[in-house]
Design an enzyme around this catalytic site. Structure first.
Site, PDB file in Angstrom:
ATOM      1  N   ILE A 279       0.920  -1.248  -0.167  1.00 47.75           N
ATOM      2  CA  ILE A 279      -0.096   0.163   0.120  1.00 47.75           C
ATOM      3  C   ILE A 279       0.830   1.255  -0.114  1.00 47.75           C
ATOM      4  O   ILE A 279       0.320   2.355  -0.390  1.00 47.75           O
ATOM      5  CB  ILE A 279      -0.937  -0.082   1.325  1.00 47.75           C
ATOM      6  CG1 ILE A 279      -0.338  -0.044   2.538  1.00 47.75           C
ATOM      7  CG2 ILE A 279      -1.988  -1.053   1.083  1.00 47.75           C
ATOM      8  CD1 ILE A 279      -1.096   0.164   3.820  1.00 47.75           C
ATOM      9  N   ALA A 280       1.972   1.219   0.159  1.00 45.99           N
ATOM     10  CA  ALA A 280       3.186   2.287   0.474  1.00 45.99           C
ATOM     11  C   ALA A 280       4.387   1.588  -0.061  1.00 45.99           C
ATOM     12  O   ALA A 280       4.696   0.371   0.570  1.00 45.99           O
ATOM     13  CB  ALA A 280       2.853   3.094   1.682  1.00 45.99           C
ATOM     14  N   ALA A 281       5.436   2.634  -0.447  1.00 48.66           N
ATOM     15  CA  ALA A 281       6.853   2.148  -0.699  1.00 48.66           C
ATOM     16  C   ALA A 281       7.566   3.417  -0.683  1.00 48.66           C
ATOM     17  O   ALA A 281       7.183   4.265  -1.235  1.00 48.66           O
ATOM     18  CB  ALA A 281       6.990   1.513  -1.953  1.00 48.66           C
ATOM     19  N   ALA A 282       8.700   3.344   0.221  1.00 49.10           N
ATOM     20  CA  ALA A 282       9.499   4.386   0.495  1.00 49.10           C
ATOM     21  C   ALA A 282      10.906   3.884   0.258  1.00 49.10           C
ATOM     22  O   ALA A 282      11.063   3.301  -0.546  1.00 49.10           O
ATOM     23  CB  ALA A 282       9.184   5.182   1.768  1.00 49.10           C
ATOM     24  N   SER A 283      11.870   4.812   1.069  1.00 52.93           N
ATOM     25  CA  SER A 283      13.258   4.551   0.766  1.00 52.93           C
ATOM     26  C   SER A 283      13.791   3.307   1.412  1.00 52.93           C
ATOM     27  O   SER A 283      14.641   2.743   0.874  1.00 52.93           O
ATOM     28  CB  SER A 283      13.885   5.769   1.624  1.00 52.93           C
ATOM     29  OG  SER A 283      13.597   5.766   2.831  1.00 52.93           O
ATOM     30  N   LEU A 284      13.328   2.851   2.464  1.00 53.45           N
ATOM     31  CA  LEU A 284      13.736   1.639   3.060  1.00 53.45           C
ATOM     32  C   LEU A 284      13.028   0.314   3.107  1.00 53.45           C
ATOM     33  O   LEU A 284      13.480  -0.599   3.257  1.00 53.45           O
ATOM     34  CB  LEU A 284      14.293   2.039   4.612  1.00 53.45           C
ATOM     35  CG  LEU A 284      14.912   3.028   4.973  1.00 53.45           C
ATOM     36  CD1 LEU A 284      15.347   3.074   6.394  1.00 53.45           C
ATOM     37  CD2 LEU A 284      16.403   2.998   4.275  1.00 53.45           C
TER      38      LEU A 284
ATOM     39  N   VAL B 102       5.117  -1.307   2.623  1.00 46.24           N
ATOM     40  CA  VAL B 102       4.193  -1.691   3.674  1.00 46.24           C
ATOM     41  C   VAL B 102       2.999  -2.371   3.150  1.00 46.24           C
ATOM     42  O   VAL B 102       2.420  -2.151   2.047  1.00 46.24           O
ATOM     43  CB  VAL B 102       3.678  -0.389   4.458  1.00 46.24           C
ATOM     44  CG1 VAL B 102       2.693  -0.347   5.442  1.00 46.24           C
ATOM     45  CG2 VAL B 102       4.671   0.660   4.622  1.00 46.24           C
TER      46      VAL B 102
ATOM     47  N   LYS C  62       5.750  -3.507   7.805  1.00 45.73           N
ATOM     48  CA  LYS C  62       6.655  -2.927   7.119  1.00 45.73           C
ATOM     49  C   LYS C  62       7.788  -3.762   6.900  1.00 45.73           C
ATOM     50  O   LYS C  62       8.364  -4.285   7.771  1.00 45.73           O
ATOM     51  CB  LYS C  62       7.031  -1.546   8.095  1.00 45.73           C
ATOM     52  CG  LYS C  62       8.186  -0.888   7.341  1.00 45.73           C
ATOM     53  CD  LYS C  62       8.517   0.425   8.197  1.00 45.73           C
ATOM     54  CE  LYS C  62       9.409   1.361   7.655  1.00 45.73           C
ATOM     55  NZ  LYS C  62       9.780   2.474   8.594  1.00 45.73           N
TER      56      LYS C  62
ATOM     57  N   ASP D 248      12.376  12.758  10.442  1.00 45.59           N
ATOM     58  CA  ASP D 248      11.674  12.695   9.198  1.00 45.59           C
ATOM     59  C   ASP D 248      10.053  12.638   9.065  1.00 45.59           C
ATOM     60  O   ASP D 248       9.509  11.747   8.551  1.00 45.59           O
ATOM     61  CB  ASP D 248      12.204  11.044   8.720  1.00 45.59           C
ATOM     62  CG  ASP D 248      12.012  11.046   7.183  1.00 45.59           C
ATOM     63  OD1 ASP D 248      12.201  12.132   6.519  1.00 45.59           O
ATOM     64  OD2 ASP D 248      12.156   9.858   6.684  1.00 45.59           O
TER      65      ASP D 248
END
Length: 458
Positions: free
Chosen positions: A84-89, A92, A106, A238
């Site tokens: 449902i979400a994807a970021a730097s590390l 999710v 996560k 952050d």
């Protein structure tokens, strides 16, 4: 020129997503400079906040087998492999525990730890090459100082502990929600926490569709993070929009859901006290106090540091006309960043190292407030928090002497009252001065000049 900016922004996003990890985090950091960068960069880079690189289900299964010796469907009643979400590390996933509880899982990118040192060395080399070509543009020392802190983000157990501490320290703000960690399905590379619905804090359309007040959200956002900066000292470093969600609470008003507690910075009490008093001095235009408290933080050029801290012009003797930067003020900040770059670098190097991530927090919250239309005065709200924070810090020193929380509470109220009175008296004084000058001009006793007109406007 707009097309050129757009091509450059697209190239930055493509490069960050292709390389992932620290490169995505750098792109996220650029989003907070919405008062300096062209809008094409800001719009394009926002994709990195929660819609970056995603990985396939085979990688997720492999990581779970390494950490839990079992695939996700054994640990959870339901597990959605579509992130449902994807970021730097990490990315999710939505899942459900065997008792039916909805959770967010996560999952760290499996190769991130192996690549971390290589990415750090690559970035160091790139920064050194840039510094070789442009000696004034020396940022390699920042990476040297922060790489230990960045490495802590790779430990999701540490992130879980940070989340629990944040929840404890902000529990008196009933509108702050920190998702509860489920430790039995967490590891150093997997973090399972309560699933919380909500929209990103800068999603104005979604906020209005829920019938929530933008002013209320901005005020709560500023107060919550100001509490960390000026009082608790345990600071979320952050807080970009992908890490702060908004939802409607039981009282019909906004709640803030704070996510991603991997990157925190602790600011010790001495530096907190100096920062509290410096912020108050800037708002009250107390030149001597600004100099004293900036020096307590190791900075001699207090005026330049104050402008870096506030991210807007600090003209002594003048109060700001608006919560938003005017066109002239924005141009001033851009020119200041160009013409005094070496001096700014000197200020940053002189600061206690924890202050670098504190400045990141302050600037990110400033950027969010700007995106919301600056419905509240961030500078004065933070000044009030600074006064309360300093009063409580000072009161704690005398706790053993007086032995009563009532006296500390009275001290907080008294210092806040003095600040409000001083602020209103200065505002009144400036308005009376402007009225007197206008009267003298009308009577012909004072010539009207361009400088005088600008003063009357402010």
């Amino acid at each position: 020129m707009s097309a050129c900016h757009q091509r450059a922004a697209d190239a930055l996003v493509a490069g960050a997503i292709r390389n992932g990890g620290l490169y995505v985090k750098l792109g996220q950091g650029l989003c907070s400079f919405n008062h300096l960068l062209p809008p094409e960069y800001i719009r394009t880079l926002r994709v990195l906040e929660d819609r970056a690189l995603t990985r396939g289900f085979q990688e997720v299964d492999e990581l779970f087998l390494e950490d839990f010796q079992a695939p996700p469907h054994k640990l959870f009643l339901e597990f959605d492999y579509q992130p449902i979400a994807a970021a730097s590390l990490a990315q999710v996933h939505r899942a459900r525990l065997h008792d039916g509880t909805a959770v967010a899982v996560k999952v760290q990118y499996i190769d991130l730890r192996d690549r971390f040192d290589g990415d750090i060395h690559t970035l160091e080399l790139l920064l050194q090459l840039v510094e070789l070509m442009h000696p004034s543009f020396g940022f390699s020392w920042v990476l040297q100082d922060l790489k230990g802190t960045l490495a802590q983000e790779l430990d999701f157990e540490n992130e879980g502990r940070n989340a629990e501490r944040c929840a404890r320290e902000l529990q008196h703000f009933h509108y702050v929600v920190v998702p509860r960690v489920h430790w039995d399905t967490s590891s150093k590379r997997v973090l399972t926490a309560e699933f919380c619905e909500g929209c990103k804090v800068n999603d104005l359309e979604a906020i209005k569709s829920m019938g929530l007040a933008v002013k209320d959200i901005a005020e709560k956002l500023i107060q919550a993070f100001a509490e960390q900066i000026f009082y608790t000292g345990f600071i979320h470093s952050d807080p970009h929009p992908g890490n702060v969600l908004v939802r409607k609470g039981p009282d019909g008003k906004a709640q803030l859901v704070l996510l991603d507690h991997g990157l925190y910075q602790f600011l010790d009490e001495k530096d907190r006290a100096a920062l509290c008093q410096l912020w108050r001095a800037i708002i009250l235009r107390d030149d001597a106090a600004m100099k004293t408290h900036a020096e307590a933080l190791g900075v001699r050029d207090y005026f330049l540091f104050s402008e870096v801290l506030m991210q807007r012009p600090v003209r002594l003797g003048q109060l700001w006309r608006s919560h938003l930067l005017s066109r002239e003020e924005a141009a001033y900040m851009q020119n200041m960043a160009q013409e005094h770059f070496e001096d700014i670098m000197g200020v940053l190097k002189a600061l206690p190292r924890p202050m670098l991530l504190v400045l990141r927090n302050i600037n990110t919250v400033r950027a969010i407030n700007t995106t919301l239309g600056a419905p509240v005065d961030r500078y004065f709200l933070m000044a009030k928090s600074a006064v309360r924070g300093w009063s409580r810090l000072a009161g704690a020193v005398y706790q053993n002497i007086y032995g009563a929380s009532l006296l500390r509470h009275i001290k907080v109220l008294w210092e806040t009252f003095k600040f409000e009175v001083a602020l209103r008296l200065e505002t009144l004084s400036m308005r009376l001065t402007a009225l007197l000058v206008r009267l003298l001009v009308r009577l012909g006793l004072l010539p009207e000049t361009q400088g005088l007109s600008e003063f009357l406007e402010t």
